[in-house]
Design an enzyme around this catalytic site. Structure first.
Site, PDB file in Angstrom:
ATOM      1  N   GLY A 122       0.801  -1.220   0.000  1.00  0.00           N
ATOM      2  CA  GLY A 122       0.000   0.000   0.000  1.00  0.00           C
ATOM      3  C   GLY A 122       0.833   1.268   0.000  1.00  0.00           C
ATOM      4  O   GLY A 122       0.642   2.154  -0.846  1.00  0.00           O
ATOM      5  N   GLU A 153      10.914  -6.630   0.057  1.00  0.00           N
ATOM      6  CA  GLU A 153      10.026  -7.491   0.836  1.00  0.00           C
ATOM      7  C   GLU A 153      10.647  -8.884   0.937  1.00  0.00           C
ATOM      8  O   GLU A 153      10.972  -9.489  -0.089  1.00  0.00           O
ATOM      9  CB  GLU A 153       8.638  -7.573   0.184  1.00  0.00           C
ATOM     10  CG  GLU A 153       7.717  -8.609   0.752  1.00  0.00           C
ATOM     11  CD  GLU A 153       7.502  -8.493   2.252  1.00  0.00           C
ATOM     12  OE1 GLU A 153       7.554  -9.525   2.943  1.00  0.00           O
ATOM     13  OE2 GLU A 153       7.296  -7.364   2.741  1.00  0.00           O
ATOM     14  N   CYS A 203       2.603   0.957  13.178  1.00  0.00           N
ATOM     15  CA  CYS A 203       1.174   1.113  13.438  1.00  0.00           C
ATOM     16  C   CYS A 203       0.897   0.688  14.877  1.00  0.00           C
ATOM     17  O   CYS A 203      -0.044  -0.040  15.166  1.00  0.00           O
ATOM     18  CB  CYS A 203       0.325   0.328  12.442  1.00  0.00           C
ATOM     19  SG  CYS A 203       0.648  -1.441  12.401  1.00  0.00           S
TER      20      CYS A 203
END
Length: 544
Positions: free
Chosen positions: A358, A378, A476
């Protein structure tokens, strides 16, 4: 711009709104409106006599259902079946509700209204699990862990309807028992009926008053009232204080965690448009340019979403990515070692922990606008594939995906990048509202286990950035063990680093221009203040 929550009302945290699938006004999701009144035994008169005129002793009255046996629902309502299947997958397969739910909705062919009902029922039952289990424990004659897990999930679904949704009690009972009869069995359905009748005898607030009547510990009270594990209540209290907010906001924060989040959209800068979404009922976002708040429904119906130029992304994630991209390196740095000008053109950007893609997609679009290129790293091959899919809408000459351990990048590509985003794996305590099952899965041990990895990834990012460049450390989670402690450790070990004002950087890219998220040069967004996930941002400048 901040809107304060109601704080401590108890009732509001599992909002009884029509969004729960149309509520119970005029639609009962299969409930039988003509049944007997609540509590009726269903017997036909007082005494019952056999052919010889003798009165038969039928034993105690049974309250399996409001309806006569021929009227009882014997099939699973599709919306409730979806919710049940989601809870079963979460419990038995360690699945994520946000991934399972859309597939089950499509499988059962739910329309928009029923999909909304199934979504609220699934997420609400998962979020409220701790509170509902405390209620159910008062209504079951054995410890909950001795119940078959499928029965317990059905009870949670029933409890959420009865205590927190606009579903008439008789419809909630009839349909949940019908679901149990269809997918679990007749015997368990009788138990479920009996337990849910006890649950329906009180409102949620009345149950809370009973459960908390002898409780004096504030953490325990908040844990039951707001359906969070006690350790998370303590952790979030600590987080508020660490980031400069009053600890008295804890109830507002916990309540915000239980509110159904609005779906946020982002149009990739220079590539996407929100026109289609806005025409379909979405509202323009108020925090950041190019964002919108979805009106719900199947977003896959939008061509721009299918093409990937418009994406679902929390506005907090949008803000931190834009903040890193907007840092004026010319104001804090000397010229680059390769002689190129600072300020975007020719810059090399790195997303060190890019999956599922995202932020990488947004950064790729921003890099294209600024004449920069992006490397998205990644480690997991299947997630690297998702990153490539997310970046597909961005011209391929702008980006490249690397599959490998992010901890190796700092050594293999030392001093290469102008801007590095390192959104480290974390506990996710800042996204509990979007991941309703995660609060019951996480443990304090996760914080300790993740700490070394977070520090190693930040070190790699700092090694990979060039002198004069900037690293955005993002989580987060608001927990200080994952945020300020990690940043402080990195700064302590090196003398070539300094913090930039992350709060000011967020203000610069926000529409209001005054988010009030900054504290001691780092920044923390909050669900109860900004209506975003609780994203943390530190901007670390490597001195020339």
């Amino acid at each position: 711009m901040s809107e304060s929550g109601t704080g401590g009302s108890g009732r509001g945290r599992f909002s009884r709104n029509g969004k729960a699938g149309g509520g119970g006004e005029g639609r009962q999701y299969g409930g039988q409106p003509g049944g007997q009144s609540s509590g009726s035994s269903g017997s036909r008169g007082g005494s019952q006599r056999d052919a010889q005129g003798r009165e038969r002793n039928r034993g105690p009255k049974r309250n399996f259902s409001e309806n006569a046996p021929s009227q009882r629902t014997r099939r699973a309502d599709p919306a409730r079946l979806v919710a049940f299947e989601v809870l079963r997958a979460v419990a038995s397969e360690d699945a994520y509700a946000n991934l399972v739910l859309p597939a089950r909705i499509r499988h059962h062919g739910l329309d928009k209204r029923d999909a909304g009902f199934a979504t609220e029922l699934s997420y609400g039952a998962l979020r409220g699990q701790g509170t509902y289990d405390a209620v159910l424990a008062r209504c079951v004659d054995r410890p909950l862990d001795q119940l078959d897990p499928a029965i317990l999930d059905a009870l949670r679904i029933g409890a959420h309807q009865l205590l927190a949704m606009r579903v008439p009690a008789h419809a909630a009972l009839d349909q949940t028992v019908g679901l149990a009869r269809a997918v679990i069995g007749a015997g368990p359905s009788a138990l479920i009926n009996a337990v849910l009748r006890k649950v329906s005898a009180r409102t949620l607030e009345e149950w809370l008053e009973l459960l908390l009547s002898d409780e004096t510990d504030e953490t325990r009270i908040a844990s039951i009232r707001y359906a969070h594990p006690e350790w998370i209540v303590r952790a979030l209290r600590q987080s508020l204080v660490a980031h400069g907010r009053p600890v008295a906001e804890i109830n507002e924060l916990l309540e915000a965690d239980n509110a159904a989040p609005v779906v946020n959209l982002v149009a990739l800068p220079g590539l996407g448009s929100l026109d289609e979404a806005l025409e379909g009922g979405a509202a323009a976002g108020e925090l950041v340019e190019g964002s919108a708040l979805s009106s719900g429904g199947d977003l896959g119906r939008l061509a721009s979403v299918r093409e990937g130029s418009t994406r679902v992304q929390d506005v907090g994630s949008q803000l931190v990515a834009r903040a890193m991209a907007a840092v004026d390196l010319s104001a804090v740095s000397a010229e680059r070692p390769d002689g190129a000008a600072t300020g975007g053109a020719g810059e090399k950007w790195l997303d060190l922990c890019a999956g599922p893609g995202g932020k990488a997609a947004l950064l790729g679009a921003l890099a294209r606008q600024n004449g920069a290129t992006l490397l998205a790293n990644e480690p997991a091959p299947h997630r690297a594939k998702l990153v490539r899919q997310a970046l597909a809408a961005v011209p391929h000459e702008v980006w490249h995906v690397r599959t490998g351990d992010g901890r190796d990048v700092g050594t293999e590509m030392a001093g290469t990048f102008d801007r590095v985003l390192v959104d480290v794996p974390c506990s996710g305590l800042g996204a509990l509202r979007r991941r309703p099952e995660s609060r019951w899965r996480r443990t304090p041990k996760d914080l300790a286990d993740l700490g070394p990895l977070q520090r190693e990834l930040l070190k790699s990012a700092l090694d990979a950035v060039r002198p004069g460049g900037v690293v955005a450390y993002v989580t987060c989670s608001p927990h200080p063990a994952e945020t300020t402690a990690v940043v402080t450790d990195a700064l302590r070990k090196r003398d070539d680093l300094e913090l930039l004002d992350a709060g000011a950087a967020l203000d610069k890219v926000s529409l209001p221009g005054h988010l009030e998220a900054g504290h001691e040069l780092t920044a923390q967004l909050w669900p109860h203040v900004h209506r975003t996930d609780a994203m943390f941002l530190a901007l670390i400048h490597k001195k020339p």
